[in-house]
Scaffold this active site. Sequence first.
Site, PDB file in Angstrom:
ATOM      1  N   GLY A  43       0.763  -1.236   0.000  1.00 13.33           N
ATOM      2  CA  GLY A  43       0.000   0.000   0.000  1.00 13.33           C
ATOM      3  C   GLY A  43       0.794   1.285   0.000  1.00 13.33           C
ATOM      4  O   GLY A  43       0.372   2.268  -0.584  1.00 13.33           O
ATOM      5  N   ASP A  99       0.519   3.458   4.066  1.00 17.03           N
ATOM      6  CA  ASP A  99      -0.521   4.215   3.390  1.00 17.03           C
ATOM      7  C   ASP A  99      -1.577   4.721   4.366  1.00 17.03           C
ATOM      8  O   ASP A  99      -2.007   5.862   4.287  1.00 17.03           O
ATOM      9  CB  ASP A  99      -1.166   3.402   2.266  1.00 17.03           C
ATOM     10  CG  ASP A  99      -1.666   2.029   2.705  1.00 17.03           C
ATOM     11  OD1 ASP A  99      -1.435   1.624   3.865  1.00 17.03           O
ATOM     12  OD2 ASP A  99      -2.289   1.340   1.870  1.00 17.03           O
ATOM     13  N   ASP A 102      -5.438   2.578  10.597  1.00 15.43           N
ATOM     14  CA  ASP A 102      -6.803   2.605  11.120  1.00 15.43           C
ATOM     15  C   ASP A 102      -6.819   1.916  12.477  1.00 15.43           C
ATOM     16  O   ASP A 102      -6.766   2.575  13.493  1.00 15.43           O
ATOM     17  CB  ASP A 102      -7.834   2.080  10.124  1.00 15.43           C
ATOM     18  CG  ASP A 102      -7.516   0.706   9.557  1.00 15.43           C
ATOM     19  OD1 ASP A 102      -6.681  -0.013  10.124  1.00 15.43           O
ATOM     20  OD2 ASP A 102      -8.133   0.346   8.553  1.00 15.43           O
ATOM     21  N   LYS A 130      -7.037   7.170  10.258  1.00 15.19           N
ATOM     22  CA  LYS A 130      -8.459   6.951  10.504  1.00 15.19           C
ATOM     23  C   LYS A 130      -8.618   6.660  11.999  1.00 15.19           C
ATOM     24  O   LYS A 130      -8.810   5.518  12.412  1.00 15.19           O
ATOM     25  CB  LYS A 130      -8.923   5.767   9.661  1.00 15.19           C
ATOM     26  CG  LYS A 130     -10.404   5.723   9.398  1.00 15.19           C
ATOM     27  CD  LYS A 130     -10.822   4.455   8.681  1.00 15.19           C
ATOM     28  CE  LYS A 130     -10.501   4.433   7.225  1.00 15.19           C
ATOM     29  NZ  LYS A 130     -11.064   3.242   6.544  1.00 15.19           N
ATOM     30  N   PHE A 151     -14.332   3.519   3.800  1.00 13.89           N
ATOM     31  CA  PHE A 151     -13.404   2.702   3.025  1.00 13.89           C
ATOM     32  C   PHE A 151     -12.921   3.523   1.833  1.00 13.89           C
ATOM     33  O   PHE A 151     -13.721   4.022   1.053  1.00 13.89           O
ATOM     34  CB  PHE A 151     -14.077   1.412   2.545  1.00 13.89           C
ATOM     35  CG  PHE A 151     -13.127   0.500   1.823  1.00 13.89           C
ATOM     36  CD1 PHE A 151     -12.166  -0.208   2.512  1.00 13.89           C
ATOM     37  CD2 PHE A 151     -13.189   0.378   0.440  1.00 13.89           C
ATOM     38  CE1 PHE A 151     -11.278  -1.039   1.848  1.00 13.89           C
ATOM     39  CE2 PHE A 151     -12.311  -0.456  -0.238  1.00 13.89           C
ATOM     40  CZ  PHE A 151     -11.349  -1.164   0.470  1.00 13.89           C
ATOM     41  N   VAL A 152     -11.595   3.682   1.733  1.00 11.16           N
ATOM     42  CA  VAL A 152     -11.015   4.520   0.682  1.00 11.16           C
ATOM     43  C   VAL A 152     -10.096   3.719  -0.222  1.00 11.16           C
ATOM     44  O   VAL A 152      -9.530   2.697   0.176  1.00 11.16           O
ATOM     45  CB  VAL A 152     -10.258   5.727   1.271  1.00 11.16           C
ATOM     46  CG1 VAL A 152     -11.218   6.707   1.924  1.00 11.16           C
ATOM     47  CG2 VAL A 152      -9.198   5.280   2.269  1.00 11.16           C
ATOM     48  N   ARG A 164      -4.873   0.804  -7.067  1.00 12.77           N
ATOM     49  CA  ARG A 164      -3.701   1.436  -6.449  1.00 12.77           C
ATOM     50  C   ARG A 164      -3.152   2.560  -7.325  1.00 12.77           C
ATOM     51  O   ARG A 164      -2.558   3.502  -6.831  1.00 12.77           O
ATOM     52  CB  ARG A 164      -2.596   0.416  -6.209  1.00 12.77           C
ATOM     53  CG  ARG A 164      -2.901  -0.609  -5.143  1.00 12.77           C
ATOM     54  CD  ARG A 164      -1.666  -1.494  -4.906  1.00 12.77           C
ATOM     55  NE  ARG A 164      -1.984  -2.701  -4.179  1.00 12.77           N
ATOM     56  CZ  ARG A 164      -2.076  -2.796  -2.857  1.00 12.77           C
ATOM     57  NH1 ARG A 164      -1.886  -1.730  -2.109  1.00 12.77           N
ATOM     58  NH2 ARG A 164      -2.353  -3.938  -2.279  1.00 12.77           N
TER      59      ARG A 164
END
Length: 173
Positions: A43, A99, A102, A130, A151-152, A164
């Site tokens: 990521g 990236d 959360d 997050k 959700f991104v 990506r």
Amino acid sequence: MDNKKRNILITKEQIANKIADLGAEISKDYENKNLYVLALLRGSFIFAADLVRYLTIPVKIGFMTTSSYGHSEESSGYVNVVNDIPDNIEGLDVLIIDDIIDTGITMEFVIQHVKKLGARSVNCCVLLDKPERRKVSLVPDYCCFQIPDVFVVGYGLNYGDYYRNIPYIFNWE
């Protein structure tokens, strides 16, 4: 999902501007230190590549692959080391780049792992934070954007094995 409308949360230009600022801040903070950037794959690869271009100090770069999501939108809560750090990091100042943070479970795991390997100092840098989803007591040392619990996808973040490469952050409406 792609038949739904994309809701752009963070534009390509906003990302570029914030990364430039962050690069200057990190360069100042790590001046006269022995910086090792540890990018967590997959990521962070786009974010890490863009960020290190803005660093004005010498830097060594390594990669580590972890997995806690698979193809899901939710973390499994278990961190699997797929590929470990390829270098000796003992005595180095390590900046872990990811990236998104959360739950914080992966970042906390990697921080402890890096400390066990003898890093002089360990900090973390994320594109997205997050905080509403946090399950551990961890605040990133460097962060580009704080986002709500949605959700991104894009700019390195994936859905399945796709998206990506999209140069902005979005979700679907």
